[in-house]
Design a protein around this motif. Structure first.
Motif, PDB file in Angstrom:
ATOM      1  N   TYR A   1       0.695  -1.592  -0.095  1.00 46.98           N
ATOM      2  CA  TYR A   1       0.169  -0.253   0.295  1.00 46.98           C
ATOM      3  C   TYR A   1       0.762   1.318  -0.260  1.00 46.98           C
ATOM      4  O   TYR A   1       1.446   1.335   0.751  1.00 46.98           O
ATOM      5  CB  TYR A   1      -0.490  -0.222   1.263  1.00 46.98           C
ATOM      6  CG  TYR A   1      -1.854  -0.973   1.647  1.00 46.98           C
ATOM      7  CD1 TYR A   1      -3.225  -0.749   1.257  1.00 46.98           C
ATOM      8  CD2 TYR A   1      -0.918  -1.890   2.105  1.00 46.98           C
ATOM      9  CE1 TYR A   1      -3.730  -2.069   0.865  1.00 46.98           C
ATOM     10  CE2 TYR A   1      -1.949  -3.686   1.889  1.00 46.98           C
ATOM     11  CZ  TYR A   1      -3.315  -3.359   1.959  1.00 46.98           C
ATOM     12  OH  TYR A   1      -4.709  -4.354   2.282  1.00 46.98           O
ATOM     13  N   ILE A   2       0.140   2.262  -0.041  1.00 43.05           N
ATOM     14  CA  ILE A   2       1.367   3.494  -0.115  1.00 43.05           C
ATOM     15  C   ILE A   2       0.377   4.484   0.610  1.00 43.05           C
ATOM     16  O   ILE A   2      -1.618   4.663   0.232  1.00 43.05           O
ATOM     17  CB  ILE A   2       0.651   4.578  -1.957  1.00 43.05           C
ATOM     18  CG1 ILE A   2       1.596   3.165  -2.523  1.00 43.05           C
ATOM     19  CG2 ILE A   2       1.803   5.537  -1.583  1.00 43.05           C
ATOM     20  CD1 ILE A   2       3.702   3.260  -2.290  1.00 43.05           C
ATOM     21  N   GLY A   3       0.755   5.170   1.552  1.00 40.70           N
ATOM     22  CA  GLY A   3      -0.347   6.004   2.682  1.00 40.70           C
ATOM     23  C   GLY A   3       0.644   7.404   2.908  1.00 40.70           C
ATOM     24  O   GLY A   3       1.448   7.557   2.603  1.00 40.70           O
ATOM     25  N   GLN A   4      -1.039   8.110   3.245  1.00 37.70           N
ATOM     26  CA  GLN A   4      -0.851   9.094   3.257  1.00 37.70           C
ATOM     27  C   GLN A   4      -1.506  10.177   4.015  1.00 37.70           C
ATOM     28  O   GLN A   4      -2.684   9.819   4.490  1.00 37.70           O
ATOM     29  CB  GLN A   4      -0.977   9.964   1.741  1.00 37.70           C
ATOM     30  CG  GLN A   4      -0.109   9.733   0.293  1.00 37.70           C
ATOM     31  CD  GLN A   4      -0.576  10.415  -0.878  1.00 37.70           C
ATOM     32  OE1 GLN A   4      -2.438  10.626  -0.836  1.00 37.70           O
ATOM     33  NE2 GLN A   4       0.456  10.615  -1.708  1.00 37.70           N
ATOM     34  N   ARG A   5      -0.945  11.184   4.589  1.00 38.74           N
ATOM     35  CA  ARG A   5      -1.844  11.440   5.679  1.00 38.74           C
ATOM     36  C   ARG A   5      -1.449  13.449   6.037  1.00 38.74           C
ATOM     37  O   ARG A   5      -0.709  13.495   4.955  1.00 38.74           O
ATOM     38  CB  ARG A   5      -1.235  11.117   7.694  1.00 38.74           C
ATOM     39  CG  ARG A   5      -2.440  11.264   8.096  1.00 38.74           C
ATOM     40  CD  ARG A   5      -1.904  10.517   9.229  1.00 38.74           C
ATOM     41  NE  ARG A   5      -0.743  11.082  10.286  1.00 38.74           N
ATOM     42  CZ  ARG A   5      -0.565  11.101  11.236  1.00 38.74           C
ATOM     43  NH1 ARG A   5      -0.611   9.299  11.943  1.00 38.74           N
ATOM     44  NH2 ARG A   5       0.820  11.075  11.864  1.00 38.74           N
ATOM     45  N   ALA A   6      -2.252  13.921   5.817  1.00 40.59           N
ATOM     46  CA  ALA A   6      -1.944  15.153   5.593  1.00 40.59           C
ATOM     47  C   ALA A   6      -0.409  16.165   6.705  1.00 40.59           C
ATOM     48  O   ALA A   6       0.300  16.769   6.052  1.00 40.59           O
ATOM     49  CB  ALA A   6      -2.996  16.160   6.535  1.00 40.59           C
ATOM     50  N   ASP A   7      -0.278  15.793   7.683  1.00 43.54           N
ATOM     51  CA  ASP A   7       0.736  16.124   8.464  1.00 43.54           C
ATOM     52  C   ASP A   7       2.023  14.849   7.949  1.00 43.54           C
ATOM     53  O   ASP A   7       3.368  15.234   8.930  1.00 43.54           O
ATOM     54  CB  ASP A   7       0.715  15.715  10.099  1.00 43.54           C
ATOM     55  CG  ASP A   7       0.707  14.304  10.923  1.00 43.54           C
ATOM     56  OD1 ASP A   7      -0.150  13.570  10.301  1.00 43.54           O
ATOM     57  OD2 ASP A   7       0.665  14.499  12.203  1.00 43.54           O
ATOM     58  N   VAL A   8       2.274  13.855   7.809  1.00 42.45           N
ATOM     59  CA  VAL A   8       2.762  13.170   6.677  1.00 42.45           C
ATOM     60  C   VAL A   8       3.704  13.428   5.725  1.00 42.45           C
ATOM     61  O   VAL A   8       3.785  14.117   4.461  1.00 42.45           O
ATOM     62  CB  VAL A   8       2.800  11.699   6.576  1.00 42.45           C
ATOM     63  CG1 VAL A   8       4.111  11.018   6.107  1.00 42.45           C
ATOM     64  CG2 VAL A   8       2.095  10.993   7.858  1.00 42.45           C
ATOM     65  N   LEU A   9       5.004  13.980   5.701  1.00 47.32           N
ATOM     66  CA  LEU A   9       6.352  14.545   4.996  1.00 47.32           C
ATOM     67  C   LEU A   9       6.009  13.094   3.798  1.00 47.32           C
ATOM     68  O   LEU A   9       6.617  11.866   4.243  1.00 47.32           O
ATOM     69  CB  LEU A   9       7.435  14.590   5.241  1.00 47.32           C
ATOM     70  CG  LEU A   9       7.699  15.450   6.552  1.00 47.32           C
ATOM     71  CD1 LEU A   9       9.033  16.353   6.830  1.00 47.32           C
ATOM     72  CD2 LEU A   9       6.370  16.876   5.879  1.00 47.32           C
ATOM     73  N   GLY A  10       6.139  12.783   2.355  1.00 51.25           N
ATOM     74  CA  GLY A  10       5.481  11.944   1.733  1.00 51.25           C
ATOM     75  C   GLY A  10       4.982  10.368   1.855  1.00 51.25           C
ATOM     76  O   GLY A  10       4.561  10.319   3.521  1.00 51.25           O
TER      77      GLY A  10
END
Length: 172
Positions: free
Chosen positions: A98-107
């Motif tokens: 999976y590729i995860g993204q969250r507003a406070d995560v860099l990259g």
């Protein structure tokens, strides 16, 4: 020790290892376990900073089968009364990735299934503090204990030094 004895010893070891893995063990699948409501209880601890913060987190997971994306809203309530909300988006890009993204995560956070069926991922998050943002690396491991339980352990690092840990158990 003869070659035959070494072979037999190695074969017995391999059989023992294979027998120690449960026959029904399978890899943790994010969109299966975290779809719907899940509740977690855990603690962030930093012996260096003298911090021990128990918390409860309620997760709401929504799976979009068209985009292969799990939206995972996390609502935190800390023992001291502080509240926080974070939302992950995990896009499934392969059977075990999976590729995860969250507003406070860099990259992006690359999530992969390891040889034991656990999910592992590492990411850098920017946490707001009274002295400004603090960049910390999280190395997470999610292990499915049983059908209704997942254990999450994480090392929290700054400049390559472990400054804290997270220990968390999710129940459906």
């Amino acid at each position: 020790m003869t070659r035959v004895h070494r072979f037999l010893l190695l074969a017995m070891f391999a059989i023992g290892v294979a027998a120690s893995v449960p026959a029904d063990a399978k890899s943790l699948v994010l969109e299966e376990f975290f779809r719907g409501k899940t509740v977690g209880k855990g603690v962030f601890e930093s012996k260096i900073a003298g911090v021990y913060r128990p918390f409860t987190v309620t997760l709401t997971g929504t799976w979009n089968s068209k985009t292969f994306t799990l939206r995972l809203r996390e609502d935190f309530v800390y023992e001291d009364g502080e509240r926080d909300t974070k939302t992950w988006f995990f896009q499934k890009v392969a059977e075990d990735r999976y590729i995860g993204q969250r507003a406070d995560v860099l990259g992006p956070a690359n999530v992969r299934t390891d040889e034991n069926g656990d999910l592992r991922f590492s990411y850098v998050a920017s946490l707001e503090t009274e002295n400004g943002p603090l960049l910390l690396r999280f190395d997470d491991t999610l292990t499915q204990v049983d059908r209704n339980t997942v254990r999450n352990t994480a090392k929290v690092m700054k400049a390559g030094i472990t400054v804290g840990t997270v220990s968390l158990t999710f129940k459906r």
